[in-house]
Design a protein around this motif. Structure first.
Motif, mmCIF file in Angstrom:
data_model
loop_
_atom_site.group_PDB
_atom_site.id
_atom_site.type_symbol
_atom_site.label_atom_id
_atom_site.label_comp_id
_atom_site.label_asym_id
_atom_site.label_seq_id
_atom_site.Cartn_x
_atom_site.Cartn_y
_atom_site.Cartn_z
ATOM 1 N N THR A 247 0.660 -1.058 -0.310
ATOM 2 C CA THR A 247 0.108 -0.166 -0.062
ATOM 3 C C THR A 247 1.117 1.121 -0.085
ATOM 4 O O THR A 247 0.886 2.627 -1.044
ATOM 5 C CB THR A 247 -1.037 0.310 0.662
ATOM 6 O OG1 THR A 247 -1.768 -1.503 1.225
ATOM 7 C CG2 THR A 247 -1.665 1.628 1.238
ATOM 8 N N LEU B 271 -9.320 2.698 -2.044
ATOM 9 C CA LEU B 271 -9.871 1.868 -1.476
ATOM 10 C C LEU B 271 -10.009 0.723 -3.013
ATOM 11 O O LEU B 271 -9.492 -0.038 -2.758
ATOM 12 C CB LEU B 271 -10.725 1.445 -0.454
ATOM 13 C CG LEU B 271 -11.708 -0.128 -0.251
ATOM 14 C CD1 LEU B 271 -9.778 -0.166 0.896
ATOM 15 C CD2 LEU B 271 -12.507 -0.264 0.981
ATOM 16 N N LEU C 185 -7.985 -4.407 3.633
ATOM 17 C CA LEU C 185 -7.162 -3.309 3.735
ATOM 18 C C LEU C 185 -7.869 -2.218 5.021
ATOM 19 O O LEU C 185 -7.387 -1.468 5.628
ATOM 20 C CB LEU C 185 -7.295 -3.219 1.938
ATOM 21 C CG LEU C 185 -7.094 -3.909 1.448
ATOM 22 C CD1 LEU C 185 -6.946 -3.181 -0.484
ATOM 23 C CD2 LEU C 185 -5.477 -4.165 1.899
ATOM 24 N N LEU D 180 -5.322 0.567 6.530
ATOM 25 C CA LEU D 180 -5.817 2.259 5.915
ATOM 26 C C LEU D 180 -5.559 2.885 7.560
ATOM 27 O O LEU D 180 -5.438 3.912 7.441
ATOM 28 C CB LEU D 180 -6.716 2.245 4.850
ATOM 29 C CG LEU D 180 -5.916 1.693 3.534
ATOM 30 C CD1 LEU D 180 -7.199 1.633 3.154
ATOM 31 C CD2 LEU D 180 -5.112 2.589 2.863
ATOM 32 N N LYS D 181 -6.692 2.397 8.632
ATOM 33 C CA LYS D 181 -7.191 2.947 9.630
ATOM 34 C C LYS D 181 -5.809 2.463 10.492
ATOM 35 O O LYS D 181 -6.092 4.032 10.686
ATOM 36 C CB LYS D 181 -8.391 2.420 10.402
ATOM 37 C CG LYS D 181 -9.475 2.972 9.830
ATOM 38 C CD LYS D 181 -10.466 2.248 10.402
ATOM 39 C CE LYS D 181 -11.952 2.361 9.593
ATOM 40 N NZ LYS D 181 -13.312 1.824 10.086
ATOM 41 N N GLN E 243 -3.595 5.821 9.663
ATOM 42 C CA GLN E 243 -4.399 6.637 9.003
ATOM 43 C C GLN E 243 -3.753 7.198 10.418
ATOM 44 O O GLN E 243 -3.073 8.552 10.768
ATOM 45 C CB GLN E 243 -5.390 6.600 9.055
ATOM 46 C CG GLN E 243 -6.014 7.107 7.362
ATOM 47 C CD GLN E 243 -7.562 7.103 7.724
ATOM 48 O OE1 GLN E 243 -8.025 6.077 7.717
ATOM 49 N NE2 GLN E 243 -7.568 8.304 6.845
ATOM 50 N N VAL F 30 -0.477 7.509 6.629
ATOM 51 C CA VAL F 30 -1.312 8.103 5.527
ATOM 52 C C VAL F 30 -2.914 8.827 5.596
ATOM 53 O O VAL F 30 -3.499 8.842 6.776
ATOM 54 C CB VAL F 30 -2.506 6.574 5.157
ATOM 55 C CG1 VAL F 30 -3.344 7.061 3.825
ATOM 56 C CG2 VAL F 30 -1.299 5.365 4.442
ATOM 57 N N ARG G 168 -6.436 10.576 4.261
ATOM 58 C CA ARG G 168 -8.055 10.383 3.567
ATOM 59 C C ARG G 168 -8.278 11.665 3.199
ATOM 60 O O ARG G 168 -8.759 12.523 4.023
ATOM 61 C CB ARG G 168 -8.609 9.038 4.236
ATOM 62 C CG ARG G 168 -9.499 9.669 3.430
ATOM 63 C CD ARG G 168 -10.751 8.050 3.883
ATOM 64 N NE ARG G 168 -11.961 7.551 2.464
ATOM 65 C CZ ARG G 168 -12.716 6.992 2.590
ATOM 66 N NH1 ARG G 168 -12.653 6.325 4.345
ATOM 67 N NH2 ARG G 168 -13.900 6.674 2.074
ATOM 68 N N TYR H 36 -6.975 8.145 -0.318
ATOM 69 C CA TYR H 36 -5.623 7.808 -0.135
ATOM 70 C C TYR H 36 -4.720 7.982 -0.915
ATOM 71 O O TYR H 36 -4.066 7.643 -1.517
ATOM 72 C CB TYR H 36 -6.078 6.082 1.097
ATOM 73 C CG TYR H 36 -7.150 6.113 1.047
ATOM 74 C CD1 TYR H 36 -6.958 5.569 2.834
ATOM 75 C CD2 TYR H 36 -7.781 4.839 1.360
ATOM 76 C CE1 TYR H 36 -8.040 5.213 3.593
ATOM 77 C CE2 TYR H 36 -8.709 4.013 1.403
ATOM 78 C CZ TYR H 36 -9.244 4.307 2.624
ATOM 79 O OH TYR H 36 -10.044 4.673 3.704
#
Length: 91
Positions: A41, A54, A68, A72-73, A76, A81, A83, A88
């Protein structure tokens, strides 16, 4: 070690990213598959300054969107990363 063959339509600029696509290791929490998805990612987003949706990340990594979302959270929360709208981007 040779890079794997590149599929038509695949990103030819990133052989390291191609070699580390997710889906090759057993799925265990925090295991090799999660590491491959996280690094994949980050490498993908580094190639895409405008960010990725996403769906696009899922397709590129050949990983389920549901897998994912949690990664991703976490990225973040660590500010690797961000959003913006539905995309993203690297933080």
């Amino acid at each position: 070690m040779r890079n794997p063959p590149v599929r038509p339509g695949a990103d030819k600029r990133a052989p390291a990213f191609q070699a580390r696509r997710a889906g090759t290791a057993k799925d265990t929490a925090g295991g090799p598959q999660s590491v491959a998805r996280i690094t994949g990612t980050l490498e993908l987003l580094a190639l895409r300054p405008a960010g990725e949706r996403l769906t696009d990340i899922s397709r590129a990594l050949r990983a389920p969107k549901t897998s994912l979302v949690g990664l991703l959270k976490g990225l973040q929360q660590l500010e690797y990363v961000v959003r913006k709208d539905d995309r993203y981007l690297l933080g």
